[in-house]
Structures are given as C-alpha cells and as structure tokens.
Write an enzyme that holds these catalytic residues in place. Structure first.
Site, mmCIF file in Angstrom:
data_model
loop_
_atom_site.group_PDB
_atom_site.id
_atom_site.type_symbol
_atom_site.label_atom_id
_atom_site.label_comp_id
_atom_site.label_asym_id
_atom_site.label_seq_id
_atom_site.Cartn_x
_atom_site.Cartn_y
_atom_site.Cartn_z
ATOM 1 N N GLU A 1 -6.283 -1.257 -4.559
ATOM 2 C CA GLU A 1 -6.756 0.116 -4.339
ATOM 3 C C GLU A 1 -6.356 1.024 -5.491
ATOM 4 O O GLU A 1 -5.244 0.951 -6.008
ATOM 5 C CB GLU A 1 -6.149 0.653 -3.035
ATOM 6 C CG GLU A 1 -6.519 2.085 -2.706
ATOM 7 C CD GLU A 1 -5.867 2.561 -1.412
ATOM 8 O OE1 GLU A 1 -6.387 3.512 -0.804
ATOM 9 O OE2 GLU A 1 -4.835 1.983 -1.008
ATOM 10 N N HIS B 1 -6.950 10.598 5.224
ATOM 11 C CA HIS B 1 -8.282 10.007 5.377
ATOM 12 C C HIS B 1 -9.281 11.112 5.669
ATOM 13 O O HIS B 1 -9.252 11.709 6.745
ATOM 14 C CB HIS B 1 -8.304 8.991 6.528
ATOM 15 C CG HIS B 1 -7.688 7.681 6.165
ATOM 16 N ND1 HIS B 1 -7.422 6.701 7.092
ATOM 17 C CD2 HIS B 1 -7.288 7.175 4.975
ATOM 18 C CE1 HIS B 1 -6.869 5.646 6.485
ATOM 19 N NE2 HIS B 1 -6.776 5.922 5.211
ATOM 20 N N GLU C 1 -10.767 0.849 -1.846
ATOM 21 C CA GLU C 1 -9.809 -0.227 -1.535
ATOM 22 C C GLU C 1 -10.503 -1.459 -0.959
ATOM 23 O O GLU C 1 -10.595 -1.610 0.257
ATOM 24 C CB GLU C 1 -8.686 0.267 -0.619
ATOM 25 C CG GLU C 1 -9.100 1.011 0.624
ATOM 26 C CD GLU C 1 -7.894 1.428 1.462
ATOM 27 O OE1 GLU C 1 -6.864 0.739 1.466
ATOM 28 O OE2 GLU C 1 -7.985 2.483 2.122
ATOM 29 N N HIS D 1 -11.793 5.844 1.330
ATOM 30 C CA HIS D 1 -11.868 7.142 2.007
ATOM 31 C C HIS D 1 -11.596 8.273 1.035
ATOM 32 O O HIS D 1 -11.022 8.083 -0.033
ATOM 33 C CB HIS D 1 -10.824 7.188 3.133
ATOM 34 C CG HIS D 1 -9.448 6.775 2.678
ATOM 35 N ND1 HIS D 1 -8.535 7.660 2.182
ATOM 36 C CD2 HIS D 1 -8.863 5.545 2.606
ATOM 37 C CE1 HIS D 1 -7.423 7.004 1.840
ATOM 38 N NE2 HIS D 1 -7.600 5.711 2.088
ATOM 39 N N ASP E 1 -3.312 7.390 -3.615
ATOM 40 C CA ASP E 1 -3.172 6.240 -2.721
ATOM 41 C C ASP E 1 -3.489 4.998 -3.552
ATOM 42 O O ASP E 1 -4.473 4.983 -4.297
ATOM 43 C CB ASP E 1 -4.177 6.428 -1.573
ATOM 44 C CG ASP E 1 -3.990 5.458 -0.411
ATOM 45 O OD1 ASP E 1 -3.178 4.527 -0.528
ATOM 46 O OD2 ASP E 1 -4.686 5.645 0.609
ATOM 47 N N ASP F 1 0.875 -1.171 0.000
ATOM 48 C CA ASP F 1 0.000 0.000 0.000
ATOM 49 C C ASP F 1 0.913 1.222 0.000
ATOM 50 O O ASP F 1 1.725 1.392 0.921
ATOM 51 C CB ASP F 1 -0.901 -0.030 1.233
ATOM 52 C CG ASP F 1 -2.049 0.973 1.152
ATOM 53 O OD1 ASP F 1 -1.989 1.890 0.319
ATOM 54 O OD2 ASP F 1 -3.001 0.834 1.942
#
Length: 301
Positions: A285, A171, A196, A163, A104, A93
């Site tokens: 993600e 977030h 994700e 998010h 992200d 990640d």
C-alpha cells in the site's frame, strides 16, 4: 475530496501535513520491516513502530496492523502479547497523522517461502500508480491491479479496497477496488487516496474472525463506570475518530472499560479479517495525492 481543480492548492498546509505524515511513514515502514524476523516479538515490532512515529514528529493514525498468513487486516498485538514470528507471511500496515492529516502504507515481509505472492501485490500497486491521474475512474485502477495479480496466478481480495483519507478520517470515499468494476468514482486533483492491493492463493474473499483488539469512537456518550469514563476521555481527546488499540488505553481494566463502551454503542470494534479458505494473503500500500499530471506518492522513500 476536491471540488474543482481551480480551488485546489497542493502547496497548502493540509497537503504539506499529508506529505510530512508520508515522509515519517516511509522511514518507519522500512525500519519496522527490518525487525520482522523469525523469533522476533509482534508486540516489540508494533511498539517500536508506534514509538518511532512519535519520535519523528507524527502520531500513529491507527495501531500497527501485524497480519499473519491468512489474516488480511485489523490484527494488532494485545497488551501482554507474547507471540513471535515464525516461518509465516507477515503484512505490516502502518498509518501516521500530523494534526489529523493522514498517510497509510503497508508492506509484506515474507518469511514463509512464498516470495511470488508478495511480489504480486507489490507489482500490482506499481501498475495501479502508473494510471492514477485526474479523470481516471477507480474501476480502471482496479482493472490494473486485477490484471497483474491474475498474471501471477493468484486472486485479488475483492472485498477489501483502497480508500480516501480525510481529516481525522482513515476511510473516506472514494473506494479503490482491487478488481475491474464498471461503476466507480472519478479521481480529481487534490484527492488523497490509499491504494492497497491484496493478493491471495485462496478464493479472494475475507470475512470477520472472532478477535478484536482495535476500536474506534462511534458516537459521544456518557457512562457511569469510572474506568469506562477515563477510557472515553482519553479516546475523545487523543484519538478522536481514529482507530486505537486496547493496549493504548491508560485506565486500569481497559478491556472491561471497552466492553462497557461497546455495549453502549459508544465505540465499535474491528474484528480481524481472514481469508475465507485459510490461504495466504499479501498486501502492499501507498498513499498518493492526485496532481494535475498524475500523482505524488507521499509514502515512498
């Protein structure tokens, strides 16, 4: 989050920086994933990815997460980490920011011989991306994710969500659930969200483990200890409110400095999250910008 469609200029500087962060991230994700193999060093893969982000003109938005088997999130190598990859399920990640505007992404590299579990989260993400558009409720996205993962015979991890991504905020709202929920937020043009899916062959819940290597600033404050002061100065100047790793701190006795800052509630830690029953977890993600006709995936090659 955007206030109304009329006010959103998707060509403005902030969105261009989100795109730039995503472009860097897509390249680094692929290059880092290629280095995940049995016998390779966790620390070398993490540092490769973080250094490569900087080479390409971005900054890490958080320490590279390397989650193994039942770990789902918040695992990153320590400063003198000697762990190497075995025949395991590995989730990478990775985050990038450009002037605080974020992207992200995550990918599972399966070395464990469970390719279908990795496929489940990947296909769930593709299904979720197909329904993203202005006016869609986040619960509908969660329903798509849940449906695909259920179809593989696995469970979504229900207490982890996607998010929103803010400025210097990793977030923000809205949360994007990994299952159907009746009450969710409605996406609007200009929203930047990370979706994700997590899939598991366990029960579908994670809880906090004992180890912590990732921290973030909680509030401004003062400390008397020299190392803690030096650490705090670096944190507030360099990382601001974004998460950082113990190994990023330049002061000597960094772990002791962090303990003092944590005791004073100036920083908080992110314990490693693990599947409750010790079963495998896969993750995939992408970051998207919600557009008038659907969404633009910023983290695809």
């Amino acid at each position: 989050m955007a206030e109304s469609e009329d006010e959103v200029d998707l060509e403005s500087e902030q969105y261009e920086k989100h795109r730039e962060a995503g472009e860097i991230l897509a390249q680094v994700r692929e290059e880092a994933a290629e280095r995940v193999e049995v016998g390779a060093s966790h620390l070398e893969v993490a540092e490769f990815a973080e250094d490569r982000i900087r080479e390409l003109g971005g900054e890490p938005a958080f320490p590279v997460n390397i989650s193994i088997d039942e770990e789902a999130a918040h695992a990153t190598p320590s400063i003198d980490d000697e762990e190497t990859f075995g025949e395991e399920m590995v989730n990478l990640d990775i985050g990038v920011h450009v002037d605080g505007w974020l992207a992200d992404t995550a990918i599972t590299v399966d070395l464990s011989g469970n390719p279908e579990l990795a496929e489940a989260s990947e296909e769930a993400l593709e299904a979720a991306l197909e329904v993203v558009e202005p006016g869609v409720e986040t619960g509908e996205i969660g329903a798509e994710i849940e449906d695909v993962i259920d179809g593989y015979g696995y469970n979504p991890v229900v207490n982890l969500t996607g998010h929103g991504l803010g400025h210097w905020e990793q977030h923000t709202s809205p949360n994007i659930p990994n299952r159907a929920v009746s009450q969710g937020a409605t996406l609007e043009v200009g929203d930047v969200v990370a979706i994700e899916p997590f899939a598991t062959d366990g029960g579908g819940k994670v809880s906090e483990g004992a180890s912590e290597e990732i921290f973030a600033l909680e509030r401004e404050g003062t400390v008397r200890n020299r190392q803690a002061r030096e650490a705090l100065e670096q944190i507030t100047e360099e990382f601001k409110t974004l998460p950082f790793a113990t190994r990023w701190l330049e002061t000597d006795r960094a772990e002791m400095a962090l303990r003092r800052l944590k005791r004073n509630d100036i920083v908080h830690g992110y314990p490693v999250l693990k599947e409750d029953d010790g079963y495998l977890v896969s993750q995939k993600e992408h970051t998207v910008i919600v557009t008038e006709s659907g969404c633009e995936v910023t983290t695809k090659r």
